[in-house]
Write an enzyme that holds these catalytic residues in place. Sequence first.
Site, short mmCIF file in Angstrom:
data_model
loop_
_atom_site.label_atom_id
_atom_site.label_comp_id
_atom_site.label_asym_id
_atom_site.label_seq_id
_atom_site.Cartn_x
_atom_site.Cartn_y
_atom_site.Cartn_z
N PHE A 127 0.87 -1.18 0.00
CA PHE A 127 0.00 0.00 0.00
C PHE A 127 0.90 1.23 0.00
O PHE A 127 1.75 1.37 0.88
CB PHE A 127 -0.86 -0.08 1.26
CG PHE A 127 -1.81 1.05 1.48
CD1 PHE A 127 -3.03 1.08 0.83
CD2 PHE A 127 -1.52 2.07 2.39
CE1 PHE A 127 -3.94 2.11 1.05
CE2 PHE A 127 -2.41 3.09 2.62
CZ PHE A 127 -3.63 3.11 1.95
N ARG A 282 10.37 -13.51 40.03
CA ARG A 282 11.44 -12.68 40.58
C ARG A 282 11.14 -12.35 42.04
O ARG A 282 10.03 -11.90 42.36
CB ARG A 282 11.55 -11.39 39.76
CG ARG A 282 12.55 -10.38 40.32
CD ARG A 282 13.96 -10.73 39.91
NE ARG A 282 14.84 -9.58 40.12
CZ ARG A 282 15.65 -9.44 41.17
NH1 ARG A 282 15.66 -10.34 42.13
NH2 ARG A 282 16.42 -8.37 41.26
N GLU A 377 -0.47 4.23 10.11
CA GLU A 377 -1.84 4.55 9.68
C GLU A 377 -2.35 5.86 10.31
O GLU A 377 -3.53 6.01 10.62
CB GLU A 377 -2.82 3.42 10.02
CG GLU A 377 -2.38 2.02 9.63
CD GLU A 377 -2.24 1.83 8.12
OE1 GLU A 377 -2.07 2.83 7.41
OE2 GLU A 377 -2.28 0.68 7.68
N SER A 380 -1.16 9.72 16.48
CA SER A 380 -2.20 10.00 17.48
C SER A 380 -2.80 11.39 17.26
O SER A 380 -4.00 11.59 17.46
CB SER A 380 -1.61 9.90 18.89
OG SER A 380 -1.29 8.56 19.20
#
Length: 397
Positions: A127, A282, A377, A380
């Site tokens: 794309f 741990r 894409e 934010s």
Amino acid sequence: MTKLAQTAGLTEVQREIVATVRQFVDREIIPAAQDLEHSDTYPQAIVDQMKDLGLFGLMIPQEYGGLGESLLTYALCVEELARGWMSISGVINTHFIVAYMLRQHGTEEQKQRYLPRMATGEVRGAFSMSEPELGSDVAAIRTRGVRDADGGYTITGQKMWLTNGGSATLVAALVKTDEGADKPHRNLTAFLVEKPTGFGEVKPGLTIPGKIDKLGYKGIDTTELIFDGYHAGADDVLGGKPGQGFFQMMDGIEVGRVNVSARACGVGIRAFELAVRYAQQRETFGKPIADHQAIAFQLAEMATKVEAAHLMMVNAARLKDSGERNDVAAGMAKYLASEFCSEVTQQSFRIHGGYGYSKEYEIERLMRDAPFLLIGEGTSEIQKTIISKNLLNEYRI
């Protein structure tokens, strides 16, 4: 099966598909991911098995040889693949977007030419929208297609950030053409560019220079694409009509944002799994660190973020499957899931302490993969732009 990120209301077929992919991830991907990622090796053996599983044809209609599944089914499979190794989900991400665009906008001849081969993985999609100086300003595309006497186009320009650019054999590329429209985005056309795999001049006038070295997201090829007098026929225009490329690409990006949300969910789930296991193994001050409230509270926060991101991703996928607009839902899901993924991965890294900085531990890889999801894409900030514009339209006084 993980206790987190469960999805209510799935059919038996959906549950079987997702369970099969999860078993495949546990058996084949997680054990191999570290070595392949650190050596930046393309996971060919895993890709071949994905073909056998039918994953490349998951959303391609049955009449073209695919499984005809929903976006939700696909997203849940992507979530599982990303849980194993984010790069594996990237192998099918751009393929899926191109197949979706063909399904929704291609001519019947284009569907017959490509979709059956895409369903088997013989043809793999990439794309191409971005350019070196473009970012998210799609209307500012400079790569230009000039109409020829035969009705085709001569294309010249440089595209950037092609995931699977070298390994794919079909590229959907957004190019500026002269359609005489007064708005820039109405002069954009999507071209279907079929090519061989590899690097260098792969076709006359079409060059894939080589792999771009990246912080994370290793094993998968990210490239440039250079057009230099490349000839595209009139039948290479997606849908057969020039000037529709912007709308076609935005439709593809919308489902792509659900995909990135699913990948973020998968990485976040894996980061939580690693943290909750390590915290019980741990010990400090005579007890497992999970028994310290400071760590237990972090695990609670991480699990809540994982669950919230998953629910928003599922909602966005179901909206798209129902035929409703999901641009706001997809933007919200992509924004929240990618930000929460980054936060959960950071928290897991801190729980691992010094070992989290070692390449021997898986969390080190997740720390380098998670940042990509903040920008893939659309950043934010772009998601917040989309969300806020729609909200102000809905709530305008």
